[in-house]
Motif scaffolding. Structure first.
Motif, PDB file in Angstrom:
ATOM      1  N   THR A   9       8.574  38.608  -1.372  1.00 53.76           N
ATOM      2  CA  THR A   9       7.208  38.110  -1.606  1.00 53.76           C
ATOM      3  C   THR A   9       7.139  36.667  -2.077  1.00 53.76           C
ATOM      4  O   THR A   9       6.053  36.113  -2.141  1.00 53.76           O
ATOM      5  CB  THR A   9       6.514  38.966  -2.680  1.00 53.76           C
ATOM      6  N   GLY A  10       8.208  36.036  -2.419  1.00 57.67           N
ATOM      7  CA  GLY A  10       8.108  34.696  -2.982  1.00 57.67           C
ATOM      8  C   GLY A  10       9.172  33.765  -2.450  1.00 57.67           C
ATOM      9  O   GLY A  10       9.888  34.061  -1.501  1.00 57.67           O
ATOM     10  N   ALA A  11       9.271  32.607  -3.080  1.00 55.55           N
ATOM     11  CA  ALA A  11      10.247  31.594  -2.693  1.00 55.55           C
ATOM     12  C   ALA A  11      11.311  31.494  -3.780  1.00 55.55           C
ATOM     13  O   ALA A  11      11.051  31.746  -4.953  1.00 55.55           O
ATOM     14  CB  ALA A  11       9.554  30.251  -2.507  1.00 55.55           C
ATOM     15  N   LEU A  12      12.478  31.102  -3.373  1.00 57.53           N
ATOM     16  CA  LEU A  12      13.586  30.933  -4.296  1.00 57.53           C
ATOM     17  C   LEU A  12      13.846  29.443  -4.444  1.00 57.53           C
ATOM     18  O   LEU A  12      14.100  28.747  -3.460  1.00 57.53           O
ATOM     19  CB  LEU A  12      14.839  31.648  -3.769  1.00 57.53           C
ATOM     20  N   VAL A  13      13.767  28.947  -5.649  1.00 56.81           N
ATOM     21  CA  VAL A  13      13.998  27.532  -5.915  1.00 56.81           C
ATOM     22  C   VAL A  13      15.215  27.421  -6.825  1.00 56.81           C
ATOM     23  O   VAL A  13      15.302  28.096  -7.843  1.00 56.81           O
ATOM     24  CB  VAL A  13      12.767  26.893  -6.609  1.00 56.81           C
ATOM     25  N   PHE A  14      16.158  26.560  -6.438  1.00 60.96           N
ATOM     26  CA  PHE A  14      17.335  26.344  -7.265  1.00 60.96           C
ATOM     27  C   PHE A  14      17.745  24.889  -7.195  1.00 60.96           C
ATOM     28  O   PHE A  14      17.356  24.161  -6.278  1.00 60.96           O
ATOM     29  CB  PHE A  14      18.495  27.268  -6.860  1.00 60.96           C
ATOM     30  N   ARG A  15      18.543  24.489  -8.166  1.00 60.35           N
ATOM     31  CA  ARG A  15      19.030  23.117  -8.228  1.00 60.35           C
ATOM     32  C   ARG A  15      20.558  23.165  -8.269  1.00 60.35           C
ATOM     33  O   ARG A  15      21.136  23.847  -9.127  1.00 60.35           O
ATOM     34  CB  ARG A  15      18.512  22.420  -9.477  1.00 60.35           C
ATOM     35  N   ALA A  16      21.195  22.468  -7.377  1.00 56.19           N
ATOM     36  CA  ALA A  16      22.652  22.380  -7.362  1.00 56.19           C
ATOM     37  C   ALA A  16      23.072  21.285  -8.333  1.00 56.19           C
ATOM     38  O   ALA A  16      22.702  20.124  -8.167  1.00 56.19           O
ATOM     39  CB  ALA A  16      23.157  22.076  -5.964  1.00 56.19           C
ATOM     40  N   THR A  17      23.829  21.650  -9.350  1.00 60.29           N
ATOM     41  CA  THR A  17      24.271  20.663 -10.343  1.00 60.29           C
ATOM     42  C   THR A  17      25.615  20.046  -9.981  1.00 60.29           C
ATOM     43  O   THR A  17      25.990  19.029 -10.543  1.00 60.29           O
ATOM     44  CB  THR A  17      24.378  21.321 -11.728  1.00 60.29           C
TER      45      THR A  17
END
Length: 102
Positions: A9-17
């Motif tokens: 149902t949603g979006a996945l947001v991530f940040r690669a460090t």
């Protein structure tokens, strides 16, 4: 599915460090490669011991075989082979322990 997660149902947001060489996995791989390539200070002593130990074991096994073959009871060949193999079985794991400290 076993052990998976479905985001329906949603979006996945991530940040690669970190990426590439900067990741923890890349650092672990680099450290393992350095450790495998490094020569331990005791390695020279182990090599010296192995240089003499393995031929000595082979000599003892040969002398055991010949002794049993010449003075052993019948069947002398069978007893000689068993005795020589016993010497190798008992001593050679020790030689391999010296030869492969890793």
């Amino acid at each position: 599915m076993v052990g998976d997660t479905v985001n329906g149902t949603g979006a996945l947001v991530f940040r690669a460090t970190a990426v590439g060489r900067d990741t923890v996995l890349a650092q672990i791989i680099r450290m393992v490669e350095e450790a495998q390539g490094a020569k331990l200070p005791i390695q020279d002593l182990v090599n010296c011991i192995t240089l003499w130990f393995v031929p000595a074991v082979m000599g003892v096994a040969t002398m055991t075989f010949l002794t049993w073959l010449l003075v052993g009871s019948n069947p002398a060949l069978s007893f000689a082979l068993v005795a020589a193999v016993v010497v190798l079985i008992i001593m050679c794991p020790r030689a391999m322990g010296f030869a492969a400290p890793m």
